[in-house]
Design a protein around this motif. Structure first.
Motif, mmCIF file in Angstrom:
data_model
loop_
_atom_site.group_PDB
_atom_site.id
_atom_site.type_symbol
_atom_site.label_atom_id
_atom_site.label_comp_id
_atom_site.label_asym_id
_atom_site.label_seq_id
_atom_site.Cartn_x
_atom_site.Cartn_y
_atom_site.Cartn_z
ATOM 1 N N THR A 156 0.807 -1.229 0.000
ATOM 2 C CA THR A 156 0.000 0.000 0.000
ATOM 3 C C THR A 156 0.838 1.276 0.000
ATOM 4 O O THR A 156 0.295 2.352 -0.240
ATOM 5 C CB THR A 156 -0.935 0.034 1.224
ATOM 6 O OG1 THR A 156 -0.131 -0.066 2.412
ATOM 7 C CG2 THR A 156 -1.927 -1.124 1.180
ATOM 8 N N THR A 157 2.138 1.176 0.272
ATOM 9 C CA THR A 157 2.977 2.371 0.331
ATOM 10 C C THR A 157 4.281 2.164 -0.433
ATOM 11 O O THR A 157 4.824 1.054 -0.463
ATOM 12 C CB THR A 157 3.327 2.737 1.783
ATOM 13 O OG1 THR A 157 4.048 1.649 2.382
ATOM 14 C CG2 THR A 157 2.081 3.029 2.587
ATOM 15 N N ALA A 158 4.779 3.246 -1.020
ATOM 16 C CA ALA A 158 6.071 3.215 -1.704
ATOM 17 C C ALA A 158 7.179 3.346 -0.661
ATOM 18 O O ALA A 158 7.051 4.112 0.293
ATOM 19 C CB ALA A 158 6.162 4.348 -2.715
ATOM 20 N N VAL A 159 8.260 2.613 -0.859
ATOM 21 C CA VAL A 159 9.370 2.649 0.096
ATOM 22 C C VAL A 159 10.647 3.196 -0.531
ATOM 23 O O VAL A 159 11.628 3.425 0.170
ATOM 24 C CB VAL A 159 9.649 1.243 0.669
ATOM 25 C CG1 VAL A 159 8.448 0.742 1.446
ATOM 26 C CG2 VAL A 159 9.994 0.268 -0.454
ATOM 27 N N GLY A 160 10.647 3.417 -1.838
ATOM 28 C CA GLY A 160 11.859 3.885 -2.517
ATOM 29 C C GLY A 160 12.201 5.323 -2.201
ATOM 30 O O GLY A 160 11.322 6.169 -2.029
ATOM 31 N N THR A 161 13.484 5.588 -2.099
ATOM 32 C CA THR A 161 13.972 6.953 -1.938
ATOM 33 C C THR A 161 14.779 7.391 -3.157
ATOM 34 O O THR A 161 15.104 8.575 -3.272
ATOM 35 C CB THR A 161 14.844 7.077 -0.679
ATOM 36 O OG1 THR A 161 15.918 6.126 -0.752
ATOM 37 C CG2 THR A 161 14.023 6.783 0.567
ATOM 38 N N LYS A 162 15.146 6.440 -4.024
ATOM 39 C CA LYS A 162 15.785 6.777 -5.287
ATOM 40 C C LYS A 162 14.695 7.068 -6.319
ATOM 41 O O LYS A 162 13.661 6.396 -6.359
ATOM 42 C CB LYS A 162 16.659 5.605 -5.768
ATOM 43 C CG LYS A 162 17.939 5.395 -4.977
ATOM 44 C CD LYS A 162 18.901 6.528 -5.232
ATOM 45 C CE LYS A 162 20.269 6.242 -4.641
ATOM 46 N NZ LYS A 162 21.015 5.238 -5.395
ATOM 47 N N ARG A 163 14.925 8.046 -7.161
ATOM 48 C CA ARG A 163 13.921 8.506 -8.123
ATOM 49 C C ARG A 163 13.367 7.366 -8.983
ATOM 50 O O ARG A 163 12.150 7.213 -9.122
ATOM 51 C CB ARG A 163 14.546 9.594 -9.006
ATOM 52 C CG ARG A 163 13.588 10.232 -10.016
ATOM 53 C CD ARG A 163 14.342 11.219 -10.895
ATOM 54 N NE ARG A 163 13.478 11.876 -11.872
ATOM 55 C CZ ARG A 163 13.012 13.120 -11.770
ATOM 56 N NH1 ARG A 163 13.320 13.837 -10.706
ATOM 57 N NH2 ARG A 163 12.245 13.644 -12.711
ATOM 58 N N LEU A 164 14.256 6.571 -9.564
ATOM 59 C CA LEU A 164 13.818 5.510 -10.465
ATOM 60 C C LEU A 164 12.954 4.478 -9.749
ATOM 61 O O LEU A 164 11.899 4.064 -10.254
ATOM 62 C CB LEU A 164 15.037 4.833 -11.097
ATOM 63 C CG LEU A 164 14.752 3.727 -12.112
ATOM 64 C CD1 LEU A 164 14.008 4.283 -13.315
ATOM 65 C CD2 LEU A 164 16.048 3.059 -12.548
ATOM 66 N N VAL A 165 13.386 4.064 -8.577
ATOM 67 C CA VAL A 165 12.636 3.066 -7.808
ATOM 68 C C VAL A 165 11.280 3.617 -7.395
ATOM 69 O O VAL A 165 10.238 2.953 -7.551
ATOM 70 C CB VAL A 165 13.445 2.625 -6.570
ATOM 71 C CG1 VAL A 165 12.615 1.697 -5.682
ATOM 72 C CG2 VAL A 165 14.733 1.933 -6.994
ATOM 73 N N TYR A 166 11.274 4.825 -6.855
ATOM 74 C CA TYR A 166 10.031 5.447 -6.399
ATOM 75 C C TYR A 166 9.039 5.594 -7.545
ATOM 76 O O TYR A 166 7.832 5.323 -7.386
ATOM 77 C CB TYR A 166 10.344 6.813 -5.782
ATOM 78 C CG TYR A 166 9.150 7.546 -5.232
ATOM 79 C CD1 TYR A 166 8.609 7.216 -3.992
ATOM 80 C CD2 TYR A 166 8.560 8.590 -5.950
ATOM 81 C CE1 TYR A 166 7.514 7.899 -3.477
ATOM 82 C CE2 TYR A 166 7.470 9.280 -5.447
ATOM 83 C CZ TYR A 166 6.950 8.930 -4.214
ATOM 84 O OH TYR A 166 5.855 9.606 -3.710
ATOM 85 N N GLN A 167 9.499 6.018 -8.704
ATOM 86 C CA GLN A 167 8.600 6.202 -9.843
ATOM 87 C C GLN A 167 7.998 4.882 -10.313
ATOM 88 O O GLN A 167 6.823 4.838 -10.701
ATOM 89 C CB GLN A 167 9.346 6.881 -10.997
ATOM 90 C CG GLN A 167 9.642 8.349 -10.736
ATOM 91 C CD GLN A 167 10.356 9.014 -11.886
ATOM 92 O OE1 GLN A 167 11.120 8.381 -12.625
ATOM 93 N NE2 GLN A 167 10.127 10.311 -12.063
ATOM 94 N N HIS A 168 8.782 3.813 -10.268
ATOM 95 C CA HIS A 168 8.228 2.501 -10.639
ATOM 96 C C HIS A 168 7.135 2.082 -9.666
ATOM 97 O O HIS A 168 6.112 1.496 -10.070
ATOM 98 C CB HIS A 168 9.341 1.453 -10.675
ATOM 99 C CG HIS A 168 10.053 1.371 -11.985
ATOM 100 N ND1 HIS A 168 10.754 2.425 -12.519
ATOM 101 C CD2 HIS A 168 10.152 0.356 -12.895
ATOM 102 C CE1 HIS A 168 11.274 2.065 -13.683
ATOM 103 N NE2 HIS A 168 10.909 0.820 -13.942
#
Length: 372
Positions: free
Chosen positions: A126-138
């Motif tokens: 239910t939540t995004a955990v990425g802090t890198k742009r590419l990971v977060y956008q995916h």
């Protein structure tokens, strides 16, 4: 009967000769090119690591099957006999440090794999955990697809329609009602700051609350809005932002701005004016695992450099010897020790000679006394 016996004997002899010709002894063989290992069926051991069945020694065979020696393969030293020498603890530690340094370096391929894995995980979280742009956008792309698609199916026949745009510049999903944008999830894909199309935020989400009149549609859009806030900001911050926006009555012309951090440390800004909300999230570009690995590698590298410097200093330290008055390295120090030993030997020899002379004089004196 005699002929039959002779025939059997001859057949046995032929079989013996035949068996002797095909049964080869397995082992190492040598030709003009080098050593190779031949099995009892005549085949050679192939390229790569090879363990001798008898001695259990490990060797490395080249592409032609010949044993390699006096070189290093895959970090292992092959001695003059070709036998692999196991790595020392120092070599193992150096190899581990090298692997950590390589792992801590930026790697587009590695980041892409991480982004793909994050997108897969987002399908059931239910939540995004990425802090890198590419990971977060995916992750955000996966959440947008999920919530927009599910809501469109649930609405069925409605004045709200969906629209998707995907190209090399952006990924945008929309809900539109009577030619008015209701919800927009916009992901800018240009990551190069020098590009004319670059924007600093990784995700922008827009919600126009004043374009809907049907209660069923309003509830559906509010649901997507809440889910996307939780997905993009985290459960704590996402719910807080949702409640703040929902606290503004529609038609009252409320205005406010928010800024803060997501639950994972990304930053965001939100503007609300005349029932239109715009959220932008900027990634912190922080990778906890990579940062920890890089810090550890840097610390170990500094320790290694300090140790090497200390060893270098020890090997070139000036040593003052009595009567020398000059600096000596370990080599010259060894030579000096050899010279000192030679001088001590000469002195000892001189002492022995003196002692012998004294003994001779004493003996002569005794003989003279006896004669008298």
């Amino acid at each position: 009967m005699k002929k039959r016996i002779i025939g059997i004997t001859a057949l046995a002899a032929v079989m013996t000769v035949s068996t002797g010709m095909t049964a080869l002894a397995a082992g190492w063989k040598q030709d003009t090119h080098g050593w190779y290992y031949e099995y009892d069926n005549g085949n050679w051991a192939t390229c790569g690591w090879f363990t001798d069945p008898e001695t259990k020694n490990v060797y490395y065979l080249d592409p032609d099957g010949y044993m390699m020696s006096g070189t290093r393969m895959e970090g292992y030293w092959l001695d003059d006999s070709g036998v692999r020498q196991e790595k020392t603890e120092a070599e193992k530690e150096a190899e581990a440090r090298r692997k950590e340094r390589i792992a801590s370096r930026p790697n587009p391929g590695k980041e892409q794999v991480a982004a793909d894995n994050a997108a897969k995980a987002a399908k059931s979280s239910t939540t995004a955990v990425g802090t890198k742009r590419l990971v977060y956008q995916h992750e955000i792309d996966a959440f947008s697809n999920r919530y927009f698609t599910d809501t469109a199916k649930a609405l069925g026949t409605s004045s709200i329609g969906g629209r998707t745009t995907r190209n090399n510049l952006e990924t945008t999903l929309k809900f539109i009602s009577h030619d008015n944008d209701v919800l927009i999830s916009h992901i800018p894909l240009v990551a190069t700051e020098k590009s004319a199309n670059y924007v600093p935020y990784a995700w922008e989400f827009t919600y126009n609350r004043n374009v809907l009149g049907d209660e069923r549609e309003i509830n559906a859009m509010n649901g997507v809005f809440k889910n996307m806030m939780i997905a993009g900001l985290g459960a704590t911050e996402g719910n807080a932002v949702y409640e703040r926006v929902m606290a503004e009555p529609v038609g009252q012309g409320g205005r406010f701005e928010l800024s803060g951090n997501t639950d994972t440390g990304n930053s965001y800004t939100l503007t609300y004016a005349y029932e239109r909300m715009v959220l932008q999230v900027i990634c912190s570009e922080y990778d906890p695992e990579a940062e920890a690995a890089a810090a550890k590698a840097a610390e170990e590298e500094a320790a290694r450099a300090a140790e090497e410097a200390a060893q270098q200093a020890a090997s070139t330290t000036s040593v003052i010897t009595a009567g020398a008055g000059q600096s000596t390295t370990p080599e010259t120090e060894a030579a000096a020790e050899t010279g000192d030993a030679a001088q001590e030997g000469d002195a000892a020899q001189e002492g022995d000679d003196a002692g012998n002379a004294e003994a001779a004089d004493a003996a002569a004196a005794t003989d003279e006394t006896t004669a008298a």
